[in-house]
Design an enzyme around this catalytic site. Structure first.
Site, PDB file in Angstrom:
ATOM      1  N   HIS A   1      -0.822  10.304  -3.308  1.00 18.90           N
ATOM      2  CA  HIS A   1      -2.111   9.894  -2.802  1.00 18.90           C
ATOM      3  C   HIS A   1      -3.258  10.956  -2.943  1.00 18.90           C
ATOM      4  O   HIS A   1      -4.394  10.580  -3.141  1.00 18.90           O
ATOM      5  CB  HIS A   1      -1.928   9.419  -1.277  1.00 18.90           C
ATOM      6  CG  HIS A   1      -3.333   9.000  -0.907  1.00 18.90           C
ATOM      7  ND1 HIS A   1      -4.128   9.690   0.055  1.00 18.90           N
ATOM      8  CD2 HIS A   1      -3.905   7.758  -0.959  1.00 18.90           C
ATOM      9  CE1 HIS A   1      -5.319   9.196   0.180  1.00 18.90           C
ATOM     10  NE2 HIS A   1      -5.101   8.046  -0.146  1.00 18.90           N
TER      11      HIS A   1
ATOM     12  N   HIS B   1       0.877  -1.007  -0.061  1.00 14.78           N
ATOM     13  CA  HIS B   1       0.079   0.036  -0.104  1.00 14.78           C
ATOM     14  C   HIS B   1       0.991   1.170  -0.101  1.00 14.78           C
ATOM     15  O   HIS B   1       1.540   1.523   0.851  1.00 14.78           O
ATOM     16  CB  HIS B   1      -0.824   0.154   1.322  1.00 14.78           C
ATOM     17  CG  HIS B   1      -1.765   1.018   1.473  1.00 14.78           C
ATOM     18  ND1 HIS B   1      -1.920   1.971   2.460  1.00 14.78           N
ATOM     19  CD2 HIS B   1      -2.939   1.370   0.636  1.00 14.78           C
ATOM     20  CE1 HIS B   1      -2.761   2.925   2.399  1.00 14.78           C
ATOM     21  NE2 HIS B   1      -3.421   2.464   0.973  1.00 14.78           N
TER      22      HIS B   1
HETATM   23  O1  G3P Z   1      -6.614   1.924  -2.993  1.00 13.49           O
HETATM   24  C1  G3P Z   1      -6.876   0.978  -1.961  1.00 13.49           C
HETATM   25  C2  G3P Z   1      -6.738   2.221  -0.840  1.00 13.49           C
HETATM   26  O2  G3P Z   1      -5.469   2.674  -0.754  1.00 13.49           O
HETATM   27  C3  G3P Z   1      -7.768   3.071  -0.919  1.00 13.49           C
HETATM   28  O3  G3P Z   1      -7.548   4.066  -0.051  1.00 13.49           O
HETATM   29  O4  G3P Z   1      -7.173   6.352   0.417  1.00 13.49           O
HETATM   30  O5  G3P Z   1      -5.277   4.838   0.927  1.00 13.49           O
HETATM   31  O6  G3P Z   1      -6.163   5.268  -1.587  1.00 13.49           O
HETATM   32  P1  G3P Z   1      -6.430   5.241  -0.064  1.00 13.49           P
HETATM   33 CA    CA Z   2      -4.952   3.750  -3.044  1.00 10.60          CA
END
Ligand code: G3P
Ligand code: CA
Length: 354
Positions: free
Chosen positions: A83, A41
């Site tokens: 992000h 992530h």
């Molecule tokens: O893309 C999966 C997850 O990353 C969604 O939340 O806000 O971390 O992009 P975010």
């Molecule tokens: Ca994401």
């Protein structure tokens, strides 16, 4: 490439998307599970500033099967790996470009050219008002020297690592806020798909998933832009709750997603019914359960399930250990999971998927 735990599919169909599941059926569920794959992530963001190439290199070395890219556009239409649509929570933009904030006080990536963004120092995430680290025990904000990569730079970096290590890690780009970009006069979906195609990601067999929260735009990626890559419909907590309102809602929602997508990316706690906090909506036994409404509903529609986000330093409510969390994720049959700590998630999954 995939370790897909679909052992429960037959049971799922037999119980109409898991509503309700009798204890005798649960007792018969096979205990042997395949290891879900790991999606780093924002890279190995538990250890290094998110979305830096350094965080991607570490995630690759830690054995993540996929590396995530959140993608927004610059003023000159270059997709960059970031992000937020803002720059001020992960860079020194306010210091370098005073006076370039909008009326709301925020610095938008879309107001800066790639050449300007290249001048920024990327940082561990911090609160743009207080300057405090969002995760105080992680890499310190404003320490060392990092950059914000373009999507194409990052893809070429990963492809380089794939070659030099002999292990292929896939990419997992998220198209951020297409509606916002459209209001700014930009077609982010088309631009991202073009970059992916240009760099060799074209078919369902290629190691790439595209993810997006905005359903109409993700559908357009498939139906209008003709993209054949695997697509993941992201679901926030509200969307997960809506799908779980009733058996009919579950079937309708999942079949709708399945008409254009290959899987769902739900909010983590929504797939963990024992901790979801709404027993009337999530009628499952306590921790140690073997089934999840959302996972079973998605699998019944032949959709993969990739929940987000496993964090060693931020466990879902009611979980005392990361091991317990990962044990439940394996048990309910998810296909892959986003993690800030790819090494830990991979180890936990390996120990429970036997
Ligand atoms: O893309 C999966 C997850 O990353 C969604 O939340 O806000 O971390 O992009 P975010
Ligand atoms: Ca994401």
């Amino acid at each position: 490439m995939h370790w897909i735990g679909r052992a429960s599919c037959v049971l799922v169909c037999a119980v109409s998307c898991g509503f309700p599941i009798s204890s005798s059926v649960m007792a018969d569920a096979p205990m042997q599970k395949k290891r879900p794959f790991v999606i780093a992530h924002r890279g190995a963001s538990g250890y290094l500033p998110e979305h830096t190439l350094e965080a991607k290199a570490l995630a690759h070395a830690q054995g993540a099967e996929y590396l995530e890219q959140d993608v927004v556009l610059t003023k000159d239409d270059v997709p960059v790996v970031l992000h937020d649509i803002h720059l001020d929570t992960i860079s020194n933009v306010a210091e370098l470009f005073p006076g370039r904030a909008r009326a709301d006080g925020r610095y938008y990536a879309i107001d800066f050219t790639l050449a300007e963004i290249r001048q920024l120092n990327a940082s561990e995430r911090f609160n743009h008002k207080t300057g405090k680290a969002v995760f105080p025990n992680r890499f310190p904000p404003h320490q060392s020297r990092f950059q914000i990569p373009s999507l194409e730079e990052e893809i070429q970096f990963i492809q380089g690592l794939n070659k030099s290590t002999g292990r292929v890690a896939g990419i997992y780009p998220e198209i951020k806020q297409p509606t916002f970009h459209a209001k700014e006069g930009k077609d982010i979906c088309k631009i991202v798909v073009d970059v992916l195609h240009r760099n060799g990601y074209k078919t369902k067999e290629d190691p790439c998933f595209i993810q997006c929260f905005e359903e109409e735009h993700l559908r357009r990626v498939r139906e209008e832009l003709g993209c054949q890559l695997r697509l993941i419909q992201l679901l926030d907590g509200k969307a997960c709750d809506a799908a779980m309102m009733s058996p009919a809602a579950m079937v309708e929602t999942m079949n709708r997603y399945a008409s254009f997508a290959d899987g769902i990316g739900p909010y983590l706690t929504a797939v963990l019914p024992a901790v979801a906090g709404s027993p009337e909506k999530h009628p499952f036994p306590e921790t140690g359960h073997q089934k999840s409404l959302l996972v079973d509903g998605a699998h019944a529609a032949k959709l993969e399930v990739h929940p987000w986000t496993c964090r060693e330093d931020e466990l879902p409510k009611h979980y005392k250990s990361s091991a317990d969390l990962h044990r439940d994720l394996v048990q309910i049959g998810i296909d892959g999971a986003f993690s800030d700590f790819p090494d830990q998630t991979r180890n936990h999954f390996a120990s429970f998927a036997k």
